[in-house]
Design a protein around this motif. Structure first.
Motif, mmCIF file in Angstrom:
data_model
loop_
_atom_site.group_PDB
_atom_site.id
_atom_site.type_symbol
_atom_site.label_atom_id
_atom_site.label_comp_id
_atom_site.label_asym_id
_atom_site.label_seq_id
_atom_site.Cartn_x
_atom_site.Cartn_y
_atom_site.Cartn_z
ATOM 1 N N THR A 137 0.385 -1.317 0.001
ATOM 2 C CA THR A 137 -0.280 -0.322 0.290
ATOM 3 C C THR A 137 0.903 1.219 0.172
ATOM 4 O O THR A 137 2.245 1.018 0.473
ATOM 5 N N PRO A 138 0.277 2.300 0.015
ATOM 6 C CA PRO A 138 0.628 3.719 -0.439
ATOM 7 C C PRO A 138 1.115 4.183 1.037
ATOM 8 O O PRO A 138 0.581 3.568 1.573
ATOM 9 N N ASP A 139 2.850 4.653 1.278
ATOM 10 C CA ASP A 139 2.638 5.072 3.149
ATOM 11 C C ASP A 139 2.962 6.844 2.701
ATOM 12 O O ASP A 139 4.939 7.064 2.176
ATOM 13 N N PRO A 140 2.236 8.024 2.496
ATOM 14 C CA PRO A 140 2.484 9.448 2.470
ATOM 15 C C PRO A 140 2.856 9.159 3.322
ATOM 16 O O PRO A 140 3.929 10.780 3.165
ATOM 17 N N ALA A 141 3.504 9.068 4.979
ATOM 18 C CA ALA A 141 4.360 9.171 5.578
ATOM 19 C C ALA A 141 5.739 9.033 5.239
ATOM 20 O O ALA A 141 6.240 10.602 5.511
ATOM 21 N N ARG A 142 5.758 8.325 4.402
ATOM 22 C CA ARG A 142 7.400 8.391 3.892
ATOM 23 C C ARG A 142 7.067 8.786 2.135
ATOM 24 O O ARG A 142 8.507 8.177 1.424
ATOM 25 N N ASP A 143 5.856 9.443 1.448
ATOM 26 C CA ASP A 143 6.486 10.337 0.695
ATOM 27 C C ASP A 143 6.268 8.749 -0.366
ATOM 28 O O ASP A 143 6.906 8.367 -1.752
ATOM 29 N N LEU A 144 6.048 8.055 -0.248
ATOM 30 C CA LEU A 144 5.710 6.272 -1.093
ATOM 31 C C LEU A 144 4.785 6.617 -1.962
ATOM 32 O O LEU A 144 2.926 6.039 -1.109
ATOM 33 N N LEU A 145 3.765 6.868 -2.607
ATOM 34 C CA LEU A 145 2.295 7.018 -3.434
ATOM 35 C C LEU A 145 2.568 5.893 -4.308
ATOM 36 O O LEU A 145 3.404 5.285 -5.057
ATOM 37 N N LYS A 146 1.651 5.765 -4.761
ATOM 38 C CA LYS A 146 1.028 4.446 -6.157
ATOM 39 C C LYS A 146 0.482 6.017 -7.484
ATOM 40 O O LYS A 146 0.646 6.296 -7.260
ATOM 41 N N LEU A 147 1.271 4.291 -8.667
ATOM 42 C CA LEU A 147 1.945 5.585 -9.783
ATOM 43 C C LEU A 147 0.594 4.431 -9.915
ATOM 44 O O LEU A 147 1.016 2.490 -10.358
ATOM 45 N N VAL A 148 0.236 4.208 -11.243
ATOM 46 C CA VAL A 148 -1.038 3.543 -11.865
ATOM 47 C C VAL A 148 -0.859 4.187 -13.690
ATOM 48 O O VAL A 148 -0.807 5.350 -14.140
#
Length: 342
Positions: free
Chosen positions: A186-197
Motif C-alpha cells: 500500500t502507499p505510505d504518504p508519511a514516507r512520501d511513497l505513493l502509488k503510480l498507475v
C-alpha cells in the motif's frame, strides 16, 4: 559539459525551459560565449504560464544575468529562424514584416505583434479570428475499480520505487521496504511513497502499477492522459479509491487532467477532447482550469513546481532511470523491464 561537447562537435544548443524541465539557469551562460550557436525554446509549457510569457521572459532573464542584449535577442529571434530555415522575416529588405514590439530592452513585455505585416496581437489580446477546431480522438474509455489497483505483496520483499526530481525529466530508482496491509503493498504518504498507475487508453488491459517518491501528496490523486510518449492514462495518489476516481474522470472525458479526493469530496477534470491531449478553449480558459487543478495537487501536499507535467514524464521510458508504462516498470539504464517487488 554535455552542451560544450555538442558545441565542439558543431551542434546548435536549444536551451529548453518548460513547466517541469528547466534547464535555462544551467545553460544560459552559453548565449554570451557561443552567440549564433544557441537557441531559446519553450517545451511542455502549461497554458497558465504561456499566458504570462515564454521566450520573452527568457530574454529578460538572460539580459538581467549580464548577457549582451543583442546576443540574447539573436538566440530568441535569429538563430532559430536561420537554423531551421523558417519562413519568417528577419527585418531585412524584401522580407515579410514579422516582428514584436516590446516595452523595453530589459523587461521585454510584448505590446504588439505583426505577422506578414498584419497586426495580430495587441496588449495581450489576439486579433486573429477564432477558428473552431475539429475534434479527433482515438480513446478507448475503460474504467477501473479500486480493487484492480491493488498490488499483492508477500513478507520480506523489497520494493523498487521511482523517485521524481523537481525540474528534471530523469528519475532515480530507490530500494525501500514496502508498506503491507492484509497481503497488499500500500502507499505510505508519511514516507512520501505513493502509488503510480498507468492504464492503456487504446484497448482494455490490466492497469500497470508501481510506487513513486517525490510528489509529496498526503491526500487525493491526480491523473492525466498527457503521458509521453504513448499518452496512456497515468495517475499518482495516496490510495486506490482516489486513484480509480481520478482515472475514471479522465476516461469519462475521453482524455484530460483530473484531481480527486474522497476525503474532501473533490472530483474535478479538465477535458482534453482533441486526441486526449489538447483542449478546445482559449489559452486563458484552459489556463484558469489548469490552475485550479494545479492548486489542488499543491494543497494536498505536492511541493513540485509542476505536478501534472512531472507526472506526464513518468511514463517516458527512454529517459532513465525508472519509468512506468502500460507494460510495467522499465529500467532505462539496463533498457529492460524490471520488478516492482522482489
Amino acid at each position: 559539459e554535455e552542451a560544450q561537447d555538442k558545441l565542439a562537435a558543431g551542434c546548435k544548443i536549444a536551451i529548453r525551459e518548460g513547466s517541469a524541465a528547466r534547464n535555462f539557469d544551467a545553460l544560459q551562460s552559453l548565449i554570451g560565449t557561443h552567440p549564433g550557436d544557441v537557441l531559446l525554446c519553450s517545451d511542455d509549457k502549461h497554458p497558465d504560464e504561456l499566458a504570462v510569457g515564454h521566450i520573452n521572459k527568457l530574454v529578460a532573464r538572460s539580459v538581467a544575468a549580464g548577457t549582451d542584449v543583442f546576443d540574447a535577442l539573436r538566440a530568441a529571434c535569429q538563430t532559430p529562424v536561420e537554423h531551421y530555415r523558417l519562413p519568417i522575416g528577419l527585418l531585412r529588405v524584401g522580407e515579410p514584416a514579422d516582428f514584436v514590439e516590446v516595452d523595453s530592452l530589459t523587461e521585454f513585455n510584448v505590446r504588439r505583434t505583426w505577422i506578414d505585416g498584419e497586426l495580430v496581437a495587441e496588449n495581450g489580446q489576439t486579433t486573429i479570428p477564432r477558428v473552431e477546431p475539429a475534434v479527433a480522438n482515438h480513446f478507448v474509455a475503460s474504467e477501473v475499480t479500486a480493487e484492480e489497483l491493488l498490488l499483492p505483496a508477500t513478507g520480506g520483499e523489497n520494493l523498487l520505487a521511482i523517485e521524481a526530481i523537481d525540474g528534471q525529466l530523469i528519475t532515480n530508482g530507490v530500494a525501500t521496504e514496502p508498506r503491507e496491509h492484509a497481503g497488499i503493498a500500500t502507499p505510505d504518504p508519511a514516507r512520501d511513497l505513493l502509488k503510480l498507475v498507468v492504464v492503456n487508453r487504446y484497448q482494455k488491459a490490466p492497469p500497470s502499477i508501481a510506487f513513486i517518491k517525490g510528489f509529496g501528496m498526503t491526500d487525493g490523486a491526480i491523473a492525466s492522459s498527457v503521458a509521453h510518449d504513448s499518452h496512456n492514462v497515468i495517475a499518482v495518489g495516496v490510495d486506490e479509491v482516489d486513484l480509480s476516481t481520478a482515472i475514471n474522470l479522465v476516461m469519462d472525458n475521453g482524455g484530460g487532467l483530473s484531481a480527486a479526493s474522497h476525503a474532501h469530496g473533490v472530483a474535478e477534470a479538465l477535458p482534453l477532447p482533441v486526441a486526449g491531449l489538447m483542449a478546445t478553449g482559449t489559452c486563458q480558459e484552459v489556463g484558469e482550469a489548469y490552475g485550479c487543478l494545479d492548486a489542488l495537487a499543491k494543497r494536498w501536499g505536492s511541493k513540485l513546481r509542476a505536478p501534472y507535467m512531472t507526472l506526464s514524464f513518468m511514463a517516458l521510458l527512454v529517459i532513465p532511470s525508472l519509468k512506468l508504462s502500460d507494460k510495467g516498470l522499465f529500467d532505462g539504464h539496463r533498457f529492460t523491464f524490471t520488478q516492482v517487488l522482489s
